[in-house]
Write a protein that holds these residues in place. Structure first.
Motif, PDB file in Angstrom:
ATOM      1  N   UNK A  72      42.963  77.846  25.464  1.00 12.18           N
ATOM      2  CA  UNK A  72      42.409  76.508  25.292  1.00 12.18           C
ATOM      3  C   UNK A  72      42.893  75.994  23.946  1.00 12.18           C
ATOM      4  N   UNK A  73      43.404  74.784  23.923  1.00 13.37           N
ATOM      5  CA  UNK A  73      44.007  74.230  22.717  1.00 13.37           C
ATOM      6  C   UNK A  73      43.109  73.178  22.102  1.00 13.37           C
ATOM      7  N   UNK A  74      42.942  73.260  20.793  1.00 13.04           N
ATOM      8  CA  UNK A  74      42.188  72.257  20.053  1.00 13.04           C
ATOM      9  C   UNK A  74      42.910  72.026  18.730  1.00 13.04           C
ATOM     10  N   UNK A  75      42.246  71.360  17.799  1.00 14.40           N
ATOM     11  CA  UNK A  75      42.820  71.131  16.473  1.00 14.40           C
ATOM     12  C   UNK A  75      41.791  71.537  15.423  1.00 14.40           C
ATOM     13  N   UNK A  76      42.275  72.082  14.320  1.00 14.82           N
ATOM     14  CA  UNK A  76      41.380  72.486  13.246  1.00 14.82           C
ATOM     15  C   UNK A  76      40.790  71.235  12.605  1.00 14.82           C
ATOM     16  N   UNK A  83      45.156  74.815  17.235  1.00 16.09           N
ATOM     17  CA  UNK A  83      44.438  76.085  17.236  1.00 16.09           C
ATOM     18  C   UNK A  83      44.200  76.505  18.680  1.00 16.09           C
ATOM     19  N   UNK A  84      44.424  77.779  18.973  1.00 13.62           N
ATOM     20  CA  UNK A  84      44.226  78.309  20.315  1.00 13.62           C
ATOM     21  C   UNK A  84      43.008  79.222  20.359  1.00 13.62           C
ATOM     22  N   UNK A  85      42.300  79.185  21.491  1.00 14.77           N
ATOM     23  CA  UNK A  85      41.235  80.126  21.802  1.00 14.77           C
ATOM     24  C   UNK A  85      41.501  80.717  23.182  1.00 14.77           C
ATOM     25  N   UNK A  86      41.091  81.963  23.364  1.00 13.90           N
ATOM     26  CA  UNK A  86      41.256  82.600  24.664  1.00 13.90           C
ATOM     27  C   UNK A  86      40.422  81.877  25.715  1.00 13.90           C
ATOM     28  N   UNK A  87      41.046  81.576  26.859  1.00 13.19           N
ATOM     29  CA  UNK A  87      40.330  80.937  27.964  1.00 13.19           C
ATOM     30  C   UNK A  87      39.640  82.026  28.782  1.00 13.19           C
ATOM     31  N   UNK A 186      44.602  63.220   0.770  1.00 13.21           N
ATOM     32  CA  UNK A 186      45.205  62.109   1.498  1.00 13.21           C
ATOM     33  C   UNK A 186      44.192  61.333   2.335  1.00 13.21           C
ATOM     34  N   UNK A 187      43.128  62.023   2.748  1.00 10.84           N
ATOM     35  CA  UNK A 187      42.106  61.365   3.553  1.00 10.84           C
ATOM     36  C   UNK A 187      42.443  61.237   5.017  1.00 10.84           C
ATOM     37  N   UNK A 188      43.408  62.034   5.492  1.00 10.24           N
ATOM     38  CA  UNK A 188      43.766  61.982   6.912  1.00 10.24           C
ATOM     39  C   UNK A 188      44.378  63.311   7.336  1.00 10.24           C
ATOM     40  N   UNK A 189      44.168  63.706   8.601  1.00 13.22           N
ATOM     41  CA  UNK A 189      44.769  64.947   9.097  1.00 13.22           C
ATOM     42  C   UNK A 189      46.235  64.734   9.455  1.00 13.22           C
ATOM     43  N   UNK A 190      46.864  65.756   9.958  1.00 11.63           N
ATOM     44  CA  UNK A 190      48.256  65.658  10.394  1.00 11.63           C
ATOM     45  C   UNK A 190      48.405  64.624  11.494  1.00 11.63           C
ATOM     46  N   UNK A 193      52.913  63.820  15.686  1.00  7.72           N
ATOM     47  CA  UNK A 193      54.242  64.437  15.675  1.00  7.72           C
ATOM     48  C   UNK A 193      54.240  65.688  14.806  1.00  7.72           C
ATOM     49  N   UNK A 194      53.582  65.633  13.655  1.00 10.02           N
ATOM     50  CA  UNK A 194      53.488  66.805  12.782  1.00 10.02           C
ATOM     51  C   UNK A 194      52.727  67.930  13.471  1.00 10.02           C
ATOM     52  N   UNK A 195      51.639  67.570  14.147  1.00 11.36           N
ATOM     53  CA  UNK A 195      50.846  68.579  14.849  1.00 11.36           C
ATOM     54  C   UNK A 195      51.658  69.215  15.970  1.00 11.36           C
ATOM     55  N   UNK A 196      52.431  68.397  16.693  1.00  7.31           N
ATOM     56  CA  UNK A 196      53.247  68.921  17.781  1.00  7.31           C
ATOM     57  C   UNK A 196      54.305  69.889  17.290  1.00  7.31           C
TER      58      UNK A 196
END
Length: 261
Positions: A72-76, A83-87, A186-190, A193-196
């Motif tokens: 299962x894919x999410x974002x920190x 970030x991955x978690x076991x499904x 910076x006040x913002x996450x990735x 495109x950066x996350x990908x």
């Protein structure tokens, strides 16, 4: 594995027995223990990049197929890094998909959290490198603590083959901590495109190797030919390069990689 960087995670650590470097504990896990396999259900099991690499080695799948079937894919939060978690299995017990009749089907390549248990390992960046905190997870169902085998943190980590896992996981958590500090400024996450690209470098070394060849990226970096060959043909070396490349491209600098010229 966790990083005690907020009140909730620190409270979690405070509730468990911390171990000094040489302090002993008593534990064993084997089919003769009555609770054997009970800890393989309803897990919130984070998969680090090295966990994912090793599990894929056990299943023989491509990274895309493995992630589709088992993760299962999410974002920190606050960072945006994938970030991955076991499904877990779609059953009432929510067992681990690799738990078969109480045995682990990927035991040789099991994740770092499974290897470390019944210890927990928390890390944070320190002045002289990674600071480590070890604690004991004494869960009510676990009968392993009644077994006679004696360990200390170092002997347990060595017995469970955690050296390569911890080294890679420390780089991952160090990247997370550095990005969190940067994003707070910076006040913002990735961005997407950066996350990908981060997901490609961290969790898909087979696809990342093909990207490196197509983009001729290695030719624009100050690297030895031997390291270039290793990155393109060895997934551990490719992941190690991926950390370097993300530090350079997302944080602006790294001691281990630089552009030509």
């Amino acid at each position: 594995m966790t990083t005690p960087e907020n009140d909730q995670s620190q409270r979690f650590l405070d509730e468990h027995e911390e171990l000094a470097p040489g302090q002993g504990f008593q534990f064993a896990c084997h089919p003769g223990v009555s609770c054997f396999g009970a800890c393989c259900s309803a897990l919130n099991l984070m998969l680090t990049p090295y966990d994912t690499l090793r599990l894929r080695r056990g299943t023989g799948q491509s990274s895309r197929d493995f992630i589709k079937e088992y993760a299962d894919t999410s974002a920190i939060p606050g960072v945006g890094l994938p970030l991955l978690h076991m499904h877990m299995q779609e059953t009432e017990s929510k067992r681990c998909p690799f738990s078969l009749k109480g045995a682990c089907a990927v035991y040789e390549n099991r994740p770092s959290a499974c290897r470390t248990y019944p210890l927990g390992r928390a890390t944070r960046p320190g002045a002289s490198g990674v600071e480590e905190q070890l604690f004991v997870l004494r869960e009510a169902h676990c009968k392993g603590f009644a077994e006679a085998s004696q360990w200390n943190p170092a002997t347990w980590m060595a017995d469970q083959g955690l050296s390569a896992y911890n080294a890679s996981n420390d780089r991952f958590m160090g990247l997370v901590a550095a990005l969190r500090a940067q994003q707070q400024q910076l006040g913002r996450p990735l961005g997407s495109q950066q996350a990908g690209m981060s997901g490609l470098a961290l969790y898909q070394p087979d696809d990342f190797q093909r990207f490196l060849v197509g983009a001729q990226l290695l030719d624009r970096l100050d690297m030895t030919e031997a390291r270039k060959e290793a990155v393109l043909h060895d997934e551990e070396a490719c992941l190690d390069f991926g950390f370097d490349w993300l530090e350079l491209s997302l944080l602006g600098q790294t001691e281990r990689l630089r552009p030509k010229g």
